[in-house]
Design a protein around this motif. Structure first.
Motif, PDB file in Angstrom:
ATOM      1  N   LEU A   1       0.814  -1.214   0.000  1.00  0.00           N
ATOM      2  CA  LEU A   1       0.000   0.000   0.000  1.00  0.00           C
ATOM      3  C   LEU A   1       0.852   1.271   0.000  1.00  0.00           C
ATOM      4  O   LEU A   1       0.551   2.236  -0.703  1.00  0.00           O
ATOM      5  N   GLY A   2       1.909   1.290   0.794  1.00  0.00           N
ATOM      6  CA  GLY A   2       2.735   2.490   0.876  1.00  0.00           C
ATOM      7  C   GLY A   2       3.322   2.926  -0.453  1.00  0.00           C
ATOM      8  O   GLY A   2       3.508   4.126  -0.706  1.00  0.00           O
TER       9      GLY A   2
ATOM     10  N   PRO B   1      -8.100 -10.567  -5.521  1.00  0.00           N
ATOM     11  CA  PRO B   1      -8.153 -11.582  -4.466  1.00  0.00           C
ATOM     12  C   PRO B   1      -6.784 -12.058  -3.984  1.00  0.00           C
ATOM     13  O   PRO B   1      -6.649 -12.498  -2.842  1.00  0.00           O
ATOM     14  N   ASP B   2      -5.744 -11.962  -4.840  1.00  0.00           N
ATOM     15  CA  ASP B   2      -4.402 -12.363  -4.418  1.00  0.00           C
ATOM     16  C   ASP B   2      -3.651 -11.245  -3.704  1.00  0.00           C
ATOM     17  O   ASP B   2      -2.492 -11.409  -3.317  1.00  0.00           O
ATOM     18  N   GLY B   3      -4.295 -10.083  -3.519  1.00  0.00           N
ATOM     19  CA  GLY B   3      -3.689  -8.971  -2.802  1.00  0.00           C
ATOM     20  C   GLY B   3      -3.024  -7.941  -3.678  1.00  0.00           C
ATOM     21  O   GLY B   3      -2.569  -6.899  -3.174  1.00  0.00           O
ATOM     22  N   ALA B   4      -2.950  -8.178  -4.978  1.00  0.00           N
ATOM     23  CA  ALA B   4      -2.354  -7.190  -5.885  1.00  0.00           C
ATOM     24  C   ALA B   4      -3.224  -5.935  -5.924  1.00  0.00           C
ATOM     25  O   ALA B   4      -4.439  -6.023  -6.118  1.00  0.00           O
ATOM     26  N   ILE B   5      -2.607  -4.780  -5.727  1.00  0.00           N
ATOM     27  CA  ILE B   5      -3.350  -3.518  -5.721  1.00  0.00           C
ATOM     28  C   ILE B   5      -3.582  -3.057  -7.150  1.00  0.00           C
ATOM     29  O   ILE B   5      -2.644  -2.877  -7.924  1.00  0.00           O
ATOM     30  N   ARG B   6      -4.844  -2.846  -7.493  1.00  0.00           N
ATOM     31  CA  ARG B   6      -5.205  -2.456  -8.850  1.00  0.00           C
ATOM     32  C   ARG B   6      -5.435  -0.960  -9.003  1.00  0.00           C
ATOM     33  O   ARG B   6      -5.216  -0.405 -10.068  1.00  0.00           O
ATOM     34  N   LEU B   7      -5.889  -0.299  -7.935  1.00  0.00           N
ATOM     35  CA  LEU B   7      -6.226   1.123  -8.042  1.00  0.00           C
ATOM     36  C   LEU B   7      -6.237   1.739  -6.655  1.00  0.00           C
ATOM     37  O   LEU B   7      -6.676   1.092  -5.695  1.00  0.00           O
ATOM     38  N   VAL B   8      -5.760   2.975  -6.529  1.00  0.00           N
ATOM     39  CA  VAL B   8      -5.717   3.680  -5.244  1.00  0.00           C
ATOM     40  C   VAL B   8      -6.115   5.135  -5.458  1.00  0.00           C
ATOM     41  O   VAL B   8      -5.762   5.742  -6.472  1.00  0.00           O
ATOM     42  N   ARG B   9      -6.842   5.674  -4.511  1.00  0.00           N
ATOM     43  CA  ARG B   9      -7.110   7.103  -4.473  1.00  0.00           C
ATOM     44  C   ARG B   9      -6.846   7.609  -3.055  1.00  0.00           C
ATOM     45  O   ARG B   9      -7.034   6.881  -2.073  1.00  0.00           O
TER      46      ARG B   9
END
Length: 268
Positions: free
Chosen positions: A148-149, A169-177
């Motif tokens: 996340l950081g 579902p595997d924890g890969a981050i796809r999008l952040v705001r």
């Protein structure tokens, strides 16, 4: 330097436990009043970071029930005005009627999500049942937390904003705001996902925030089956998540997390 999301402020470092007084510049997050207008009618004034406002407009309209899909929004205009920002959302006539009725009920507005709601029954109205299912587990939660950081440029620069992330579902981050308000960050994320055609039912949401009931409700209404928060939940958040069938994980840290509820056994 000043952008829509942060400014460099001259400050003086004061040595306390260690010496080292110094004059320096500190990046701080921009917080500004954003006037939300729907169909030319003043609807709300929110304190927010005035970046990604198109995403925010879509997420706000979806979360408020003003539209059911992003395609129902005709146009979005965002621009700076004296003292803040104006965010104007234009809807077709049939959706404008809904917005007008909602606006009439609002006597004031804040990020708490309660102001202007007329009675407790309306606050506690039943949420739609969560029907989506994913298969995930502790490794996915740990992977998302660890990553996340790297997806929080504003947070790293200022240390003063929340992040909302959508994870596979595997924890890969796809999008952040990011935003100074945790509710705003989630609205921006939901709006960005809708605009990008990403289905919230296909993963989980991770928030760098306390889990209040409004965040549970926004997650449920978006159609996402699981919410992970870094801080603790409130009692009402836990109750509303259980009633809707939302898998809720709180106090998620690098060493452990607390499963508040997993009614469908999605976490291995």
């Amino acid at each position: 330097m000043m952008t829509n999301d942060m400014i460099d402020l001259p400050v003086r470092r004061l040595g306390l436990a260690e010496p080292g007084d110094a004059a320096l510049f500190r990046s701080i997050a921009v917080e500004a009043p954003v006037s939300v207008e729907v169909g030319g009618i003043g609807y709300a004034v929110m304190m927010a970071t005035p970046a990604d406002l198109d995403d925010y407009a879509v997420g706000f309209a979806l979360g408020e029930g003003l539209v059911e899909t992003p395609e129902q929004i005709g146009r979005i205009d965002a621009h700076a005005i004296e003292g803040g920002w104006a965010l104007r959302i234009w809807l077709p006539p049939e959706r404008n009627r809904i917005a007008l009725e909602r606006a009439r009920k609002r006597v004031s507005e804040s990020s708490c999500g309660l102001c202007g709601i007329e009675n407790i029954e309306e606050v506690l109205r039943p949420l739609p049942a969560v029907t989506a299912r994913i298969k995930t587990g502790r490794r996915a939660i740990a992977a998302a937390l660890a990553a996340l950081g790297d997806h929080q440029p504003l947070g790293r620069a200022t240390g003063a904003v929340h992040a909302a992330a959508f994870c596979a579902p595997d924890g890969a981050i796809r999008l952040v705001r990011e935003d100074v308000g945790r509710h705003n960050a989630l609205d921006k994320l939901v709006g960005a996902m809708a605009r990008a055609g990403i289905d919230p039912a296909t993963g989980f949401i991770l928030l760098s925030a306390r889990c209040s009931y409004e965040l549970v409700e926004k997650t449920v209404r978006a159609g996402c089956p699981m919410l992970v928060t870094i801080s603790a939940p409130t009692s009402l958040a836990a109750e509303r998540a259980a009633a809707a069938g939302l898998t809720l994980v709180a106090l998620a840290r690098t060493d452990a997390a607390l499963i508040v509820g997993d009614p469908h056994g999605m976490i291995a």
